[in-house]
Design an enzyme around this catalytic site. Structure first.
Site, PDB file in Angstrom:
ATOM      1  CE1 TYR A   1      -3.622  -2.533   0.395  1.00  0.00           C
ATOM      2  CE2 TYR A   1      -4.851  -0.428   1.061  1.00  0.00           C
ATOM      3  CZ  TYR A   1      -4.718  -1.710   0.655  1.00  0.00           C
ATOM      4  OH  TYR A   1      -6.107  -2.326   0.593  1.00  0.00           O
TER       5      TYR A   1
ATOM      6  CE  LYS B   1       1.469 -16.909  -2.922  1.00  0.00           C
ATOM      7  NZ  LYS B   1       1.022 -18.202  -3.304  1.00  0.00           N
TER       8      LYS B   1
ATOM      9  CG  ASP C   1      -2.009 -19.784  -2.057  1.00  0.00           C
ATOM     10  OD1 ASP C   1      -1.383 -19.770  -0.946  1.00  0.00           O
ATOM     11  OD2 ASP C   1      -1.590 -20.098  -3.135  1.00  0.00           O
TER      12      ASP C   1
ATOM     13  CG  ASP D   1      -8.109  -4.744   1.177  1.00  0.00           C
ATOM     14  OD1 ASP D   1      -9.168  -4.292   2.113  1.00  0.00           O
ATOM     15  OD2 ASP D   1      -8.174  -4.514   0.066  1.00  0.00           O
TER      16      ASP D   1
ATOM     17  CG  ASP E   1     -13.731  -7.118   1.588  1.00  0.00           C
ATOM     18  OD1 ASP E   1     -13.410  -6.618   2.716  1.00  0.00           O
ATOM     19  OD2 ASP E   1     -14.242  -6.728   0.753  1.00  0.00           O
TER      20      ASP E   1
HETATM   21  C1  IPM Z   1     -10.573  -1.448   3.894  1.00  0.00           C
HETATM   22  C2  IPM Z   1     -10.602  -0.665   2.470  1.00  0.00           C
HETATM   23  C3  IPM Z   1      -9.570   0.212   2.299  1.00  0.00           C
HETATM   24  C4  IPM Z   1      -8.378  -0.401   2.025  1.00  0.00           C
HETATM   25  C5  IPM Z   1      -9.959   1.318   0.980  1.00  0.00           C
HETATM   26  C6  IPM Z   1     -11.102   2.105   1.193  1.00  0.00           C
HETATM   27  C7  IPM Z   1      -8.541   2.152   0.919  1.00  0.00           C
HETATM   28  O1  IPM Z   1     -11.008  -1.556   1.487  1.00  0.00           O
HETATM   29  O2  IPM Z   1     -10.304  -0.549   4.821  1.00  0.00           O
HETATM   30  O3  IPM Z   1     -10.376  -2.719   3.730  1.00  0.00           O
HETATM   31  O4  IPM Z   1      -8.117  -1.040   0.761  1.00  0.00           O
HETATM   32  O5  IPM Z   1      -7.696  -0.423   2.948  1.00  0.00           O
HETATM   33 MG    MG Z   2     -10.921  -3.533   2.134  1.00  0.00          MG
END
Ligand code: IPM
Ligand code: MG
Length: 367
Positions: free
Chosen positions: A142, A192, A224, A248, A252
């Site tokens: 990032y 990884k 993975d 990240d 999710d």
């Molecule tokens: C998260 C989001 C952020 C990230 C974005 C909005 C910059 O996806 O907090 O998971 O990628 O970290």
């Molecule tokens: Mg995210």
């Protein structure tokens, strides 16, 4: 003693709607539990860009550095898609994380009993799930240099760099071990190391840190394979520690195990301030959901639970955090559902503020 201070940054999309419910809950704690916060509110993301031409004004950044905790809604939206990268809404959030040095991002994925049927996975796979992903938040791909889009010959090349120093790995590993000690004493580190040198170093440093935590059972997994195991049998995990990008993605995926992204809070913690509490920013894992913004449909629970995490980690109010989490559990058990928690079966969903009403009622019933 001065009241604890809280900076609220509702942001974009559904951010302001879900935050409005949290404001009511904050007021409830002031009126009913003698917990009064000095609350200030400011702009972030597209909202800040619209007013100031930047996704985070310097004054807001300075305020964020001073308060006891920051509570953020969400940033971004299609309206800002064409903006230059440097002023995109997301840059505001990334600047907060970086300048506050919030290296440890706690993302719990907990499946409420009442919602176990709602997950896209089988009920027995997710019922009772309670795991936390600790995501490194201030380094890795990032932020790594070099980065950019350059010309090379007759074409363009997009560049990002995965870069981790030993000390960056060490501090996030330590925070994950500390958390594991307070929970099930199991930590799985994901990278990884089979293809990335940064992964090899990650594994070595985490292993080194583990020597200070002999009670914690440490395992390593390629990220993975970790993604696959998260979907196959997520209850094998307690705490997972991983880098910024893998974290990240994995968070999710973990969020969906619980039924809805609208349920998951997060805490981003840095080094301790002079009062001994960590620098902290709390935010839902979900985004700004522009498709439903402004319609009163959004689920405020992720943001409400983010405030519960603030009560626990920034304000030493574990019992009040339990109370708030308990209120959420109660209303879900009673069948309260926003649209994201319903199938197509014709049940009328609650609006954002009706869900807020229900949580407030459950809070009042708890005292
Ligand atoms: C998260 C989001 C952020 C990230 C974005 C909005 C910059 O996806 O907090 O998971 O990628 O970290
Ligand atoms: Mg995210």
């Amino acid at each position: 003693m001065a009241n604890p201070s809280l900076l609220i940054l509702p942001g974009d999309g559904i951010g302001p709607e879900v935050m409005a419910e949290v404001r009511r809950i904050i007021d409830w704690f002031g009126e009913n539990r003698g917990l009064t916060f000095d609350v200030s509110e400011d702009l972030v993301g597209g909202a800040a860009y619209d007013t100031h031409g930047t996704p985070l004004h310097d004054d807001t950044m300075a305020k964020a550095q001073e308060v006891d905790a920051v509570l953020l809604g969400a940033v971004g939206g299609p309206k800002y898609d064409e903006l230059d990268f440097s002023v995109k809404p997301e840059r505001g959030l990334l600047r907060l994380r970086k300048e506050m040095d919030l290296f440890s991002n706690l993302r719990p994925a907990q499946c409420f009993d009442a919602l176990a049927d709602f997950s896209s996975l089988k009920k027995d796979v997710v019922a009772g799930l309670d795991i936390v992903i600790v995501r490194e938040l201030t380094s890795g791909i990032y932020f790594g240099e070099p980065r950019g889009i350059i010309e090379e010959g007759n074409e363009r090349v997009g560049i990002n760099t995965q870069r981790y120093t030993e000390s960056e790995i060490e501090r996030v590993a330590r925070s994950a071990f500390e958390l594991a000690m307070r929970r099930g004493k199991k930590l799985c580190s994901m990278e990884k190391a089979n293809v990335m040198e940064s992964g090899i170093l990650w594994r070595e440093v985490v292993t080194e840190v583990s020597k200070g935590y002999p009670e914690v059972e440490l395992s390593h997994m390629y990220a993975d394979a970790g993604a696959m195991q998260l979907c196959r049998w997520p209850k094998q995990f307690d705490v997972i520690v991983t880098d910024n990008l893998f974290g990240d993605l994995l968070s999710d995926a973990a969020a969906m195990l619980t039924g809805s992204l609208g349920m998951l809070p997060s805490a981003s913690l840095g080094a301790p301030m002079s009062n001994g509490r960590p620098k902290a920013l709390y935010e839902p894992v979900h985004g700004s959901a522009p498709d439903i913004a402004g319609q009163g449909k959004a689920n405020p629970i992720a943001c409400v639970l983010s405030f519960a995490m603030a009560l626990r980690y920034s304000f030493d109010q574990g019992a009040e955090a339990d109370r708030l989490e308990g209120a959420v559990e109660t209303v879900l058990a009673e069948g309260a559902r926003t649209a994201d928690l319903l199938g197509e079966d014709g049940v009328e969903p609650l609006s954002t503020s009706q869900m807020g009403d229900r949580i407030l009622a459950a809070l009042s019933a708890s005292i």
